[in-house]
Write a protein that holds these residues in place. Structure first.
Motif, PDB file in Angstrom:
ATOM      1  N   LEU A 106     -70.357  68.115-115.172  1.00 22.82           N
ATOM      2  CA  LEU A 106     -69.384  67.548-116.103  1.00 22.82           C
ATOM      3  C   LEU A 106     -68.037  67.419-115.399  1.00 22.82           C
ATOM      4  CD1 LEU A 106     -70.138  69.600-119.353  1.00 22.82           C
ATOM      5  CD2 LEU A 106     -70.822  67.257-118.823  1.00 22.82           C
ATOM      6  N   GLY A 107     -67.270  66.415-115.808  1.00 19.54           N
ATOM      7  CA  GLY A 107     -65.913  66.259-115.281  1.00 19.54           C
ATOM      8  C   GLY A 107     -64.962  67.226-115.974  1.00 19.54           C
ATOM      9  N   VAL A 131     -68.091  61.749-121.784  1.00 23.02           N
ATOM     10  CA  VAL A 131     -68.737  62.949-122.342  1.00 23.02           C
ATOM     11  C   VAL A 131     -67.783  63.576-123.361  1.00 23.02           C
ATOM     12  CG1 VAL A 131     -69.625  65.258-121.827  1.00 23.02           C
ATOM     13  CG2 VAL A 131     -70.036  63.381-120.223  1.00 23.02           C
ATOM     14  N   ARG A 184     -62.183  68.291-118.450  1.00 17.90           N
ATOM     15  CA  ARG A 184     -61.937  67.723-119.778  1.00 17.90           C
ATOM     16  C   ARG A 184     -60.506  67.960-120.247  1.00 17.90           C
ATOM     17  NH1 ARG A 184     -62.998  72.621-123.815  1.00 17.90           N
ATOM     18  NH2 ARG A 184     -63.396  74.103-122.160  1.00 17.90           N
ATOM     19  N   SER A 235     -64.250  64.132-121.377  1.00 17.52           N
ATOM     20  CA  SER A 235     -64.229  64.023-119.919  1.00 17.52           C
ATOM     21  C   SER A 235     -65.001  62.775-119.521  1.00 17.52           C
ATOM     22  CB  SER A 235     -64.841  65.269-119.256  1.00 17.52           C
ATOM     23  OG  SER A 235     -66.214  65.362-119.572  1.00 17.52           O
ATOM     24  N   SER A 265     -69.724  71.485-131.209  1.00 18.75           N
ATOM     25  CA  SER A 265     -70.919  70.771-130.708  1.00 18.75           C
ATOM     26  C   SER A 265     -71.087  70.999-129.215  1.00 18.75           C
ATOM     27  CB  SER A 265     -70.796  69.267-130.978  1.00 18.75           C
ATOM     28  OG  SER A 265     -70.064  68.643-129.936  1.00 18.75           O
ATOM     29  N   GLU A 266     -72.277  70.795-128.737  1.00 20.43           N
ATOM     30  CA  GLU A 266     -72.523  70.722-127.302  1.00 20.43           C
ATOM     31  C   GLU A 266     -71.863  69.442-126.773  1.00 20.43           C
ATOM     32  OE1 GLU A 266     -74.656  72.805-125.121  1.00 20.43           O
ATOM     33  OE2 GLU A 266     -73.942  74.074-126.770  1.00 20.43           O
ATOM     34  N   PRO A 267     -71.592  69.369-125.469  1.00 24.68           N
ATOM     35  CA  PRO A 267     -71.020  68.121-124.923  1.00 24.68           C
ATOM     36  C   PRO A 267     -72.100  67.043-124.812  1.00 24.68           C
ATOM     37  CG  PRO A 267     -71.249  69.768-123.178  1.00 24.68           C
ATOM     38  CD  PRO A 267     -71.685  70.433-124.446  1.00 24.68           C
ATOM     39  N   GLU A 326     -64.975  69.946-131.832  1.00 30.81           N
ATOM     40  CA  GLU A 326     -64.781  71.174-132.599  1.00 30.81           C
ATOM     41  C   GLU A 326     -64.227  70.734-133.955  1.00 30.81           C
ATOM     42  OE1 GLU A 326     -62.935  74.322-129.680  1.00 30.81           O
ATOM     43  OE2 GLU A 326     -62.493  72.314-128.963  1.00 30.81           O
ATOM     44  N   GLY A 364     -67.379  66.563-126.617  1.00 31.49           N
ATOM     45  CA  GLY A 364     -67.840  67.643-127.493  1.00 31.49           C
ATOM     46  C   GLY A 364     -66.787  67.837-128.575  1.00 31.49           C
ATOM     47  N   ASN A 414     -62.980  67.099-127.283  1.00 32.12           N
ATOM     48  CA  ASN A 414     -62.939  67.410-125.850  1.00 32.12           C
ATOM     49  C   ASN A 414     -63.557  66.236-125.112  1.00 32.12           C
ATOM     50  OD1 ASN A 414     -62.242  70.547-125.705  1.00 32.12           O
ATOM     51  ND2 ASN A 414     -63.481  70.123-127.511  1.00 32.12           N
ATOM     52  N   LYS A 469     -53.935  73.821-120.991  1.00 29.19           N
ATOM     53  CA  LYS A 469     -54.968  74.465-121.788  1.00 29.19           C
ATOM     54  C   LYS A 469     -54.985  75.969-121.507  1.00 29.19           C
ATOM     55  CE  LYS A 469     -59.270  74.339-123.779  1.00 29.19           C
ATOM     56  NZ  LYS A 469     -58.865  75.183-124.900  1.00 29.19           N
TER      57      LYS A 469
HETATM   58  P1  ADP Z   1     -62.716  76.198-125.776  1.00 31.73           P
HETATM   59  O1  ADP Z   1     -63.138  77.345-126.611  1.00 31.73           O
HETATM   60  O2  ADP Z   1     -61.841  76.559-124.626  1.00 31.73           O
HETATM   61  O3  ADP Z   1     -62.157  75.061-126.538  1.00 31.73           O
HETATM   62  P2  ADP Z   1     -65.559  75.670-125.227  1.00 31.73           P
HETATM   63  O4  ADP Z   1     -66.223  75.911-123.926  1.00 31.73           O
HETATM   64  O5  ADP Z   1     -65.927  76.530-126.368  1.00 31.73           O
HETATM   65  O6  ADP Z   1     -64.014  75.656-124.987  1.00 31.73           O
HETATM   66  O7  ADP Z   1     -65.834  74.171-125.592  1.00 31.73           O
HETATM   67  C1  ADP Z   1     -65.234  73.561-126.629  1.00 31.73           C
HETATM   68  C2  ADP Z   1     -65.795  72.165-126.791  1.00 31.73           C
HETATM   69  O8  ADP Z   1     -65.613  71.418-125.600  1.00 31.73           O
HETATM   70  C3  ADP Z   1     -67.271  72.113-127.082  1.00 31.73           C
HETATM   71  O9  ADP Z   1     -67.467  71.184-128.129  1.00 31.73           O
HETATM   72  C4  ADP Z   1     -67.895  71.610-125.799  1.00 31.73           C
HETATM   73  O10 ADP Z   1     -69.040  70.844-126.041  1.00 31.73           O
HETATM   74  C5  ADP Z   1     -66.808  70.755-125.230  1.00 31.73           C
HETATM   75  N1  ADP Z   1     -66.816  70.619-123.781  1.00 31.73           N
HETATM   76  C6  ADP Z   1     -66.895  71.592-122.870  1.00 31.73           C
HETATM   77  N2  ADP Z   1     -66.842  71.096-121.623  1.00 31.73           N
HETATM   78  C7  ADP Z   1     -66.695  69.750-121.738  1.00 31.73           C
HETATM   79  C8  ADP Z   1     -66.574  68.661-120.795  1.00 31.73           C
HETATM   80  N3  ADP Z   1     -66.547  68.846-119.489  1.00 31.73           N
HETATM   81  N4  ADP Z   1     -66.449  67.421-121.318  1.00 31.73           N
HETATM   82  C9  ADP Z   1     -66.444  67.200-122.629  1.00 31.73           C
HETATM   83  N5  ADP Z   1     -66.550  68.178-123.536  1.00 31.73           N
HETATM   84  C10 ADP Z   1     -66.693  69.440-123.113  1.00 31.73           C
END
Ligand code: ADP
Ligand code: MG
Length: 481
Positions: free
Chosen positions: A208-209, A6, A211, A199, A156-158, A10, A8, A197, A264
């Motif tokens: 979700l696992g 999985v 990450r 996982s 992006s969404e995950p 940025e 996501g 990101n 993190k």
């Molecule tokens: P942060 O601001 O701490 O970086 P966010 O919740 O805004 O965290 O998420 C940042 C990115 O991480 C997004 O693109 C989201 O889709 C992705 N993301 C969040 N949880 C997971 C996960 N368990 N596995 C993979 N990607 C994830």
């Protein structure tokens, strides 16, 4: 165990404004260190940031192109942390109220299926300066030229399920921001970079696992390799009974491994709060409509139109529309030639692309104008020159320039189409190659290829191949077997 990856992303896109997001300093790349840092960028006390209107318009443009909701009111926040290249002690970003949110983007997977990826949000923020570790023995140099450069962070969404999907998504965003003209997308100069990101979870699991975040990946290939290797590492950890630690990691391309960088931070570590120096950003319907009217034809729409209008295969259409200037070049050729659009596509994706790649040039720097390529295709189309000669002529035009018709005339490249001359040459070739003639008549008809080749050679490639074939077959008669 069958694991599912999985991801996501940025993505940090540098916006192509002339000046910085909160000051009038230039954003031009490559100036001597600290020559483009104003008092605002240097974090002096008593100065006030003033928002760059153009940066707002660019963010809205991106939002409209990805079906996002444009926030009528968004807010800049201070993200507090200490780092030598951040003299203010905080980065101005957007947090709870980003300028756009809730959009989507389609990507095409390797098997041709289309997948929709959710875009959580895109927010405006300023870049930090740069720490320079080379050239200084035991010291670190600080260059604040980049401080205050406008960035659009696209989250992006995950939704991504493999390294390849992440790569396809990142390429698509790259194509899009360049289409929109909101970023030059130059990855060597750091104008387009990404945090991934990653996982893993047992396939079928709902949750979700944990990450990890891979920081600052600045090439498509590194993004894909880093995700692959990090997912493998996590799977190893889990399969040997351990737990994945939520942390920030760095990808080392030389060793193809990821290493922990820091644990993190949680959002509350940053003590986000609304920046009291900046007013909320108000975007009204009139502005949205003005920007909507400026939107160009987007990559997906252009690709579908190329398939429909020019009857191109999906593959050709996807590559031609992958870069807006390439698509425009192609359409200029098609508009100016009588040749079929598919023929034009073959030349643009074949000879032209090969020539550009050889010299590492962008289509914008093509040494052959679209009008010249169109003229060349016309001369193949009307039978003036053969396809083989056309390729040689292409090389001449590429290296020396000039006009298609003038060079054809000056060098006598016209195709030989008059029947008597072709027959005379065919007779010579048949007389000189009795063994092959014998073979053909004995039933080994594929030797005709050799005989055609001999005629073409004798004419310097100028004979019309179809006519040569027909003449040879007529003179050789029916094979025996
Ligand atoms: P942060 O601001 O701490 O970086 P966010 O919740 O805004 O965290 O998420 C940042 C990115 O991480 C997004 O693109 C989201 O889709 C992705 N993301 C969040 N949880 C997971 C996960 N368990 N596995 C993979 N990607 C994830
Ligand atoms: Mg993050």
């Amino acid at each position: 165990m069958d694991w599912e990856i999985v991801v996501g992303l940025e993505i940090h896109t540098q916006l192509a404004t002339a000046s910085k997001i909160f000051s009038g300093a230039s954003t031009a790349y490559g100036a001597p260190p600290n020559s483009q840092a104003s008092l605002v960028d240097l974090g002096y006390p008593g100065v006030l940031p003033v928002l760059n209107r153009e940066a707002v318009a660019m963010a809205v443009k991106f939002g409209l192109a990805t079906g996002c909701t444009i926030a009528p009111r968004s807010v800049f926040a201070r993200k507090n942390y200490f780092y030598p290249d951040l003299p203010k002690g905080y980065q101005i970003s957007q947090y709870e109220l980003p300028i756009v949110h809730g959009g989507r983007l389609d990507i095409v997977l390797d098997d041709g299926t289309v997948k929709t990826v959710g875009i959580t949000r895109a927010h405006l923020e300023e870049d930090a300066g740069k720490s320079l570790h080379e050239d200084f023995h035991g010291l670190t140099g600080i260059d604040l030229n980049r401080a205050g450069t406008p960035l659009l962070e696209i989250v992006s969404e995950p939704d991504l399920r493999s390294a390849a999907e992440a790569g396809a998504y990142m390429r698509k965003i790259h194509t899009l921001v360049r289409y929109l003209g909101i970023s030059d997308g130059n990855m060597q100069e750091g104008s387009f970079r990404c945090d991934a990101n990653v996982s893993v979870r047992p396939r079928g699991a709902a949750a979700l696992g944990t990450r990890t975040e891979l920081k600052n990946l600045n090439s498509f290939r590194f993004v894909e390799k880093a995700i692959e290797i990090e997912a493998e590492r996590q799977i190893d950890v889990l399969e040997s009974g351990g737990n994945v630690v939520q942390e920030t990691r760095l990808y080392d391309p030389d060793r193809n491994e990821t290493r922990p960088m820091r644990t993190k931070e949680e959002a509350n570590d940053y003590r986000y709060f609304p920046d009291p120096d900046l007013l909320p950003v108000l975007v009204d319907e009139a502005l949205i409509e003005r920007i909507r009217a400026e939107l160009p034809e987007l990559p997906d729409a252009k690709r579908e139109r190329f398939i429909r209008e020019y009857e191109l295969p999906q593959y050709d259409a996807a590559i031609l529309t992958g870069q807006r200037p390439l698509a425009e070049y192609y359409e200029a050729v098609v508009a100016a030639t009588a040749a079929k659009p598919k023929t034009a596509a073959n030349w643009v994706l074949g000879e032209l692309t090969a020539a550009l790649n050889r010299e590492g040039l962008d289509i914008a720097a093509s040494r052959m104008p679209a009008s010249t390529l169109a003229a060349l295709l016309d001369r193949i189309e009307d039978g003036t020159i053969s396809g083989k000669i056309a390729k040689e002529l292409f090389d001449t035009l590429w290296t020396e320039g000039g006009s298609v018709d003038a060079i054809i005339k000056a060098r006598g490249l016209e195709q030989i189409t008059d029947t008597a001359s072709i027959e005379a040459i065919v007779d010579d070739v048949l007389a000189a190659n009795p063994a092959q003639v014998e073979q053909y008549r004995g039933g080994k008809t594929q030797v005709i290829g050799f005989l055609v080749g001999q005629v073409m050679k004798a004419t310097g490639g100028k004979a019309n191949p179809r006519q040569v074939n027909e003449t040879l077959r007529a003179k050789l008669g029916e094979p025996q077997a």
